[in-house]
Scaffold this motif. Structure first.
Motif, PDB file in Angstrom:
ATOM      1  N   SER A  41       0.823  -1.214   0.000  1.00 62.50           N
ATOM      2  CA  SER A  41       0.000   0.000   0.000  1.00 62.50           C
ATOM      3  C   SER A  41       0.855   1.262   0.000  1.00 62.50           C
ATOM      4  CB  SER A  41      -0.927   0.009   1.223  1.00 62.50           C
ATOM      5  OG  SER A  41      -0.173   0.070   2.435  1.00 62.50           O
ATOM      6  N   ASN A  42       2.172   1.091   0.063  1.00 62.22           N
ATOM      7  CA  ASN A  42       3.101   2.218   0.000  1.00 62.22           C
ATOM      8  C   ASN A  42       3.398   2.527  -1.474  1.00 62.22           C
ATOM      9  OD1 ASN A  42       5.247   4.008   0.091  1.00 62.22           O
ATOM     10  ND2 ASN A  42       6.265   2.980   1.792  1.00 62.22           N
ATOM     11  N   PRO A  43       2.996   3.698  -1.968  1.00 66.66           N
ATOM     12  CA  PRO A  43       3.231   4.018  -3.390  1.00 66.66           C
ATOM     13  C   PRO A  43       4.694   3.953  -3.786  1.00 66.66           C
ATOM     14  CG  PRO A  43       1.687   5.582  -2.412  1.00 66.66           C
ATOM     15  CD  PRO A  43       2.240   4.765  -1.288  1.00 66.66           C
ATOM     16  N   ALA A  44       5.589   4.332  -2.872  1.00 64.77           N
ATOM     17  CA  ALA A  44       7.014   4.303  -3.193  1.00 64.77           C
ATOM     18  C   ALA A  44       7.493   2.877  -3.439  1.00 64.77           C
ATOM     19  CB  ALA A  44       7.828   4.955  -2.072  1.00 64.77           C
ATOM     20  N   LEU A  45       6.976   1.923  -2.658  1.00 68.57           N
ATOM     21  CA  LEU A  45       7.371   0.529  -2.861  1.00 68.57           C
ATOM     22  C   LEU A  45       6.823   0.002  -4.184  1.00 68.57           C
ATOM     23  CD1 LEU A  45       8.752  -2.011  -1.671  1.00 68.57           C
ATOM     24  CD2 LEU A  45       6.515  -2.658  -0.777  1.00 68.57           C
ATOM     25  N   LEU A  46       5.590   0.369  -4.510  1.00 68.49           N
ATOM     26  CA  LEU A  46       5.016  -0.051  -5.790  1.00 68.49           C
ATOM     27  C   LEU A  46       5.852   0.472  -6.952  1.00 68.49           C
ATOM     28  CD1 LEU A  46       1.219   0.517  -5.071  1.00 68.49           C
ATOM     29  CD2 LEU A  46       2.373  -1.682  -5.314  1.00 68.49           C
ATOM     30  N   ALA A  47       6.281   1.733  -6.842  1.00 71.89           N
ATOM     31  CA  ALA A  47       7.117   2.302  -7.903  1.00 71.89           C
ATOM     32  C   ALA A  47       8.444   1.573  -8.000  1.00 71.89           C
ATOM     33  CB  ALA A  47       7.335   3.792  -7.644  1.00 71.89           C
ATOM     34  N   ALA A  48       9.042   1.253  -6.840  1.00 72.09           N
ATOM     35  CA  ALA A  48      10.329   0.557  -6.842  1.00 72.09           C
ATOM     36  C   ALA A  48      10.205  -0.852  -7.423  1.00 72.09           C
ATOM     37  CB  ALA A  48      10.898   0.484  -5.425  1.00 72.09           C
ATOM     38  N   CYS A  49       9.030  -1.462  -7.301  1.00 74.63           N
ATOM     39  CA  CYS A  49       8.824  -2.818  -7.817  1.00 74.63           C
ATOM     40  C   CYS A  49       8.347  -2.821  -9.264  1.00 74.63           C
ATOM     41  CB  CYS A  49       7.826  -3.570  -6.932  1.00 74.63           C
ATOM     42  SG  CYS A  49       8.469  -3.965  -5.288  1.00 74.63           S
ATOM     43  N   GLY A  50       8.240  -1.649  -9.878  1.00 77.12           N
ATOM     44  CA  GLY A  50       7.968  -1.588 -11.313  1.00 77.12           C
ATOM     45  C   GLY A  50       6.515  -1.490 -11.708  1.00 77.12           C
ATOM     46  N   ILE A  51       5.701  -0.796 -10.917  1.00 77.08           N
ATOM     47  CA  ILE A  51       4.283  -0.685 -11.268  1.00 77.08           C
ATOM     48  C   ILE A  51       4.082   0.083 -12.567  1.00 77.08           C
ATOM     49  CG2 ILE A  51       3.889   1.430  -9.949  1.00 77.08           C
ATOM     50  CD1 ILE A  51       1.122   0.336  -9.253  1.00 77.08           C
ATOM     51  N   ASP A  52       5.007   0.982 -12.893  1.00 78.62           N
ATOM     52  CA  ASP A  52       4.874   1.764 -14.128  1.00 78.62           C
ATOM     53  C   ASP A  52       5.008   0.895 -15.369  1.00 78.62           C
ATOM     54  OD1 ASP A  52       4.512   4.068 -12.697  1.00 78.62           O
ATOM     55  OD2 ASP A  52       6.631   4.635 -12.723  1.00 78.62           O
ATOM     56  N   GLU A  53       5.731  -0.230 -15.267  1.00 75.80           N
ATOM     57  CA  GLU A  53       5.932  -1.100 -16.415  1.00 75.80           C
ATOM     58  C   GLU A  53       5.015  -2.320 -16.403  1.00 75.80           C
ATOM     59  OE1 GLU A  53       8.643  -0.097 -14.503  1.00 75.80           O
ATOM     60  OE2 GLU A  53       9.095   1.546 -15.878  1.00 75.80           O
ATOM     61  N   ALA A  54       4.319  -2.559 -15.289  1.00 77.63           N
ATOM     62  CA  ALA A  54       3.506  -3.765 -15.162  1.00 77.63           C
ATOM     63  C   ALA A  54       2.224  -3.660 -15.992  1.00 77.63           C
ATOM     64  CB  ALA A  54       3.163  -4.026 -13.696  1.00 77.63           C
ATOM     65  N   ARG A  55       1.739  -4.811 -16.454  1.00 76.51           N
ATOM     66  CA  ARG A  55       0.490  -4.858 -17.215  1.00 76.51           C
ATOM     67  C   ARG A  55      -0.717  -5.005 -16.301  1.00 76.51           C
ATOM     68  NH1 ARG A  55       1.626  -9.791 -21.070  1.00 76.51           N
ATOM     69  NH2 ARG A  55      -0.500  -9.349 -21.782  1.00 76.51           N
ATOM     70  N   ALA A  56      -0.544  -5.686 -15.186  1.00 80.92           N
ATOM     71  CA  ALA A  56      -1.671  -5.931 -14.289  1.00 80.92           C
ATOM     72  C   ALA A  56      -1.147  -6.171 -12.889  1.00 80.92           C
ATOM     73  CB  ALA A  56      -2.483  -7.137 -14.763  1.00 80.92           C
ATOM     74  N   LEU A  57      -2.060  -6.060 -11.913  1.00 80.83           N
ATOM     75  CA  LEU A  57      -1.712  -6.326 -10.518  1.00 80.83           C
ATOM     76  C   LEU A  57      -2.811  -7.177  -9.916  1.00 80.83           C
ATOM     77  CD1 LEU A  57      -0.091  -4.041  -7.926  1.00 80.83           C
ATOM     78  CD2 LEU A  57      -2.304  -5.035  -7.344  1.00 80.83           C
ATOM     79  N   VAL A  58      -2.409  -8.227  -9.206  1.00 83.78           N
ATOM     80  CA  VAL A  58      -3.348  -9.155  -8.579  1.00 83.78           C
ATOM     81  C   VAL A  58      -3.152  -9.092  -7.070  1.00 83.78           C
ATOM     82  CG1 VAL A  58      -4.185 -11.525  -8.493  1.00 83.78           C
ATOM     83  CG2 VAL A  58      -3.156 -10.652 -10.602  1.00 83.78           C
ATOM     84  N   ILE A  59      -4.229  -8.825  -6.337  1.00 87.62           N
ATOM     85  CA  ILE A  59      -4.177  -8.747  -4.875  1.00 87.62           C
ATOM     86  C   ILE A  59      -4.814 -10.012  -4.324  1.00 87.62           C
ATOM     87  CG2 ILE A  59      -4.708  -7.336  -2.858  1.00 87.62           C
ATOM     88  CD1 ILE A  59      -5.308  -5.017  -4.783  1.00 87.62           C
ATOM     89  N   THR A  60      -4.042 -10.834  -3.622  1.00 94.91           N
ATOM     90  CA  THR A  60      -4.525 -12.147  -3.182  1.00 94.91           C
ATOM     91  C   THR A  60      -4.609 -12.269  -1.663  1.00 94.91           C
ATOM     92  OG1 THR A  60      -2.340 -13.183  -3.040  1.00 94.91           O
ATOM     93  CG2 THR A  60      -3.374 -13.111  -5.218  1.00 94.91           C
ATOM     94  N   MET A  61      -4.368 -11.195  -0.940  1.00100.36           N
ATOM     95  CA  MET A  61      -4.358 -11.279   0.527  1.00100.36           C
ATOM     96  C   MET A  61      -5.756 -11.579   1.061  1.00100.36           C
ATOM     97  SD  MET A  61      -1.812  -8.108   1.456  1.00100.36           S
ATOM     98  CE  MET A  61      -2.861  -6.938   0.615  1.00100.36           C
ATOM     99  N   ASP A  62      -5.816 -12.185   2.244  1.00 99.03           N
ATOM    100  CA  ASP A  62      -7.109 -12.559   2.819  1.00 99.03           C
ATOM    101  C   ASP A  62      -7.593 -11.588   3.888  1.00 99.03           C
ATOM    102  OD1 ASP A  62      -5.279 -13.114   4.761  1.00 99.03           O
ATOM    103  OD2 ASP A  62      -5.890 -15.200   5.094  1.00 99.03           O
ATOM    104  N   GLN A  63      -6.885 -10.451   4.075  1.00 97.45           N
ATOM    105  CA  GLN A  63      -7.336  -9.431   5.022  1.00 97.45           C
ATOM    106  C   GLN A  63      -8.014  -8.303   4.252  1.00 97.45           C
ATOM    107  OE1 GLN A  63      -4.075 -10.402   4.708  1.00 97.45           O
ATOM    108  NE2 GLN A  63      -3.095 -10.592   6.716  1.00 97.45           N
ATOM    109  N   PRO A  64      -9.347  -8.153   4.364  1.00 93.67           N
ATOM    110  CA  PRO A  64     -10.067  -7.159   3.565  1.00 93.67           C
ATOM    111  C   PRO A  64      -9.518  -5.741   3.708  1.00 93.67           C
ATOM    112  CG  PRO A  64     -11.609  -8.660   4.613  1.00 93.67           C
ATOM    113  CD  PRO A  64     -10.258  -8.989   5.178  1.00 93.67           C
TER     114      PRO A  64
END
Length: 607
Positions: free
Chosen positions: A478-501
């Motif tokens: 949920s940290n935007p900086a971490l998402l950017a560091a992991c390449g969200i700008d180049e990703a095609r899709a994101l899947v959220i699979t956690m079980d905590q709503p």
């Protein structure tokens, strides 16, 4: 016994923090690199700026930086953290993916520019050793200014962005060997600055203890860093994680210094070691604010040290030297970029951005001056020209964009088919959460040859997954900086699979705010949670209760003898009914066309 503190010893730091809080936002607002703001602040607040008037107007003394040594000491930490961040980016996967450009463009640029510039300085009367060091220092460009200029102009994914990044990455890798070379050349230079074979051999031999010490640091780092950060991550306290990061940077830096090498080199090694662990992206996010502030302090110290009297005494000489250095580098980079297939416009844009000197010129030449390898007068004069060249980067970048776009228009008008340099290759998928559901999603992506990156906040899960694949990172998605560091700008899709709503909602909101057009598929607890996720803007929400019910119904119907085709058709029809019902909660128009297309495609494919 020392007297009580008066606050005077902290005045310069207070002035710097005030400047950082005022100057940097102003420059950012006008889309100018804050680094230039720090340089301007250093000049304005230094002894040749407002400090010159402090004698006539004493009240100005509270607004000026007078203790340059104190600022310089703190500025060294800016360089240390810059090298640490560079080390975090130097993963083997990134170097391997860009190896062609890094070698054929980056390494060639360093070698040819250093050779040409060394010849210039040798012709200007410098010794061979001095000319080599000066050539290597000026051959490097400014990562701290060029990258923000490219990012602000939206040019990172263009041919210019890829070529510039490749060269800057090669230069970052070369910093450590250059610093070692300065030490060897200083040991091998005689009293007159001429290289001596015997002394040079002794200088190389003197590096053996340093190399052994560095080997011990690397060995201990590989053995201790991962268990150390795993233990800290289990505590779940970001401040403890941050303390561990700072400890590693300073401890490895000091150990490197004790081994006879520079603290900056130790920080680079620490960054590389951490980049190999699953905690590298989280470390990068935590250190970034400190690195930016301390690097700003470094550039303030550069501005404070700019001798305006020397510039005023010989403005033509200083300016001409700056223009000459830029011209030499621009010509070489342009020729190399064209040789490597970069189109004419982007090649010129890349050359103009990389033509000026960089921040490491001050580190390398400063070290050479301190070791007596470069005459202080000539070195300081050259650094004046290097400083002036830094101010030209935004202007040269704007000119490069104009030339690049003009060339594209000409080629289109002439009927030339242009490969679109702005179109990046399709990226992979980000999986947030790697429990049973996340692993199954990953296995299905593997089966279809789709690359993916994993983010999880459980250190045990991350540690286990890291043993099988390298692209697994620890952190809070949920940290935007971490998402950017992991390449969200180049990703095609994101899947959220956690079980905590609650965590799923936080990640969905962060992703949608950062990437409005990205495909986001989220795991929902039930129908109400799915409706809430659609309101947050996810592309698809998959409620556990609904899918479990549909699967049970499908198996029941099949076991009762109902034909498989009819069962699948009815199940998919009911699934689409549920999906439409959930999507009614989504904001009007958000991803509706995309959902309709994907739903129809899915139905026709499955049936």
């Amino acid at each position: 016994m020392a007297g009580p503190a008066t606050g005077e010893e902290y005045k310069d730091i207070v002035v710097f923090l005030a400047a950082a809080g005022i100057v940097a936002p102003i420059f950012r607002r006008f889309r100018i690199s804050p680094v230039l703001g720090f340089l301007v602040a250093g000049v304005a607040l230094g002894p040749d700026g407002l400090g010159r008037l402090a004698g006539d107007f004493p009240w100005l003394s509270v607004m000026t930086i007078t203790d340059q040594e104190q600022i310089a000491v703190l500025a060294e930490f800016g360089v240390v953290f810059l090298l640490f961040m560079i080390g975090l980016e130097l993963s083997w996967e990134r170097l391997k993916a860009m190896r062609r450009f890094i070698v054929s463009l980056g390494v060639a640029q360093i070698a040819l520019c250093a050779l040409a510039l060394s010849g210039l300085f040798f012709a200007m009367g410098q010794t061979l050793a001095s000319a080599i060091v000066l050539g290597l220092g000026i051959a490097l460009s400014s990562t701290a200014i060029v990258m923000p200029v490219l990012s602000d102009a939206g040019r990172m994914r263009t041919a210019t962005g890829r070529a510039s990044f490749s060269v800057l990455l090669a230069q970052d890798v070369a910093v450590a060997p250059i610093l070692v070379a300065v030490t060897v050349l200083a040991a091998g230079a005689g009293a007159a600055g001429e290289l001596n074979g015997g002394a040079l051999a002794q200088g190389l031999l003197s590096l053996i203890p340093a190399a052994v010490g560095l080997g011990v640091i690397v060995l201990l780092g590989r053995l201790l860093l991962r268990p150390m950060f795993r233990s800290v991550a289990k505590a779940g306290r970001r401040e403890m994680f941050l303390a561990a990061c700072l400890f590693v940077v300073l401890a490895v830096g000091l150990a490197s210094q004790a081994a006879g090498l520079s603290m900056s080199l130790g920080a680079l090694v620490a960054g590389i070691l951490l980049a190999e662990t699953e905690y590298g992206r989280e470390v990068e996010v935590l250190i970034q604010p400190f690195q930016g502030l301390l690097l700003g302090l470094f550039f303030v110290s550069v501005g404070v040290g700019l001798d305006l009297d020397a510039v005023a005494a010989a403005p033509a000489t200083v300016g001409l030297l700056a223009v000459t250095l830029i011209a030499i580098k621009v010509a070489i980079v342009f020729a190399l970029a064209r040789f490597n297939g970069v189109p004419r416009g982007p090649a010129l844009e890349t050359a103009l951005l990389l033509g000026p000197a960089g921040e490491f010129a001050f580190v390398i030449i400063g070290q050479a001056i301190g070791e007596g390898l470069v005459p202080r007068g000539f070195g300081q004069g050259l650094l004046l020209s290097a400083t002036l060249s830094l101010f030209a980067i935004p202007l040269l970048g704007a000119l490069g964009v104009r030339f690049s776009r003009r060339q594209e228009r000409r080629e289109r008008a002439g009927g030339t088919v242009i490969a679109n340099p702005d179109k990046a290759a399709p990226g992979g998928v980000l999986i947030v959460g790697y429990g049973r559901v996340g692993r199954l999603v990953g296995e299905m992506l593997d089966a279809h040859g789709i690359a993916y990156t994993i983010i999880d906040s459980d250190p045990e899960v991350v540690s286990a997954a890291r043993q099988a694949r390298p692209d697994v990172w620890f952190g809070d998605a949920s940290n935007p900086a971490l998402l950017a560091a992991c390449g969200i700008d180049e990703a095609r899709a994101l899947v959220i699979t956690m079980d905590q709503p609650g965590k799923v909602d936080a990640v969905a909101a962060a992703v949608r705010a950062q990437a409005p057009e990205m495909i986001v598929i989220a795991r929902a607890r039930d129908e109400k949670h799915a409706a809430r996720l659609y309101r947050l803007g996810v592309t698809d929400a998959v409620p556990e209760t609904t899918e479990s019910s549909l699967q049970l119904a499908e198996n029941t119907l099949v076991d009762l003898g109902v034909p498989m085709g009819l069962v699948l058709a009815s199940i998919h029809e009911r699934r689409e009914q549920f999906r439409k019902l959930f999507q009614e909660a989504a904001p009007e128009g958000r991803n509706r066309p995309l959902r309709a297309l994907r739903a129809s495609t899915r139905f026709s494919t499955d049936t």
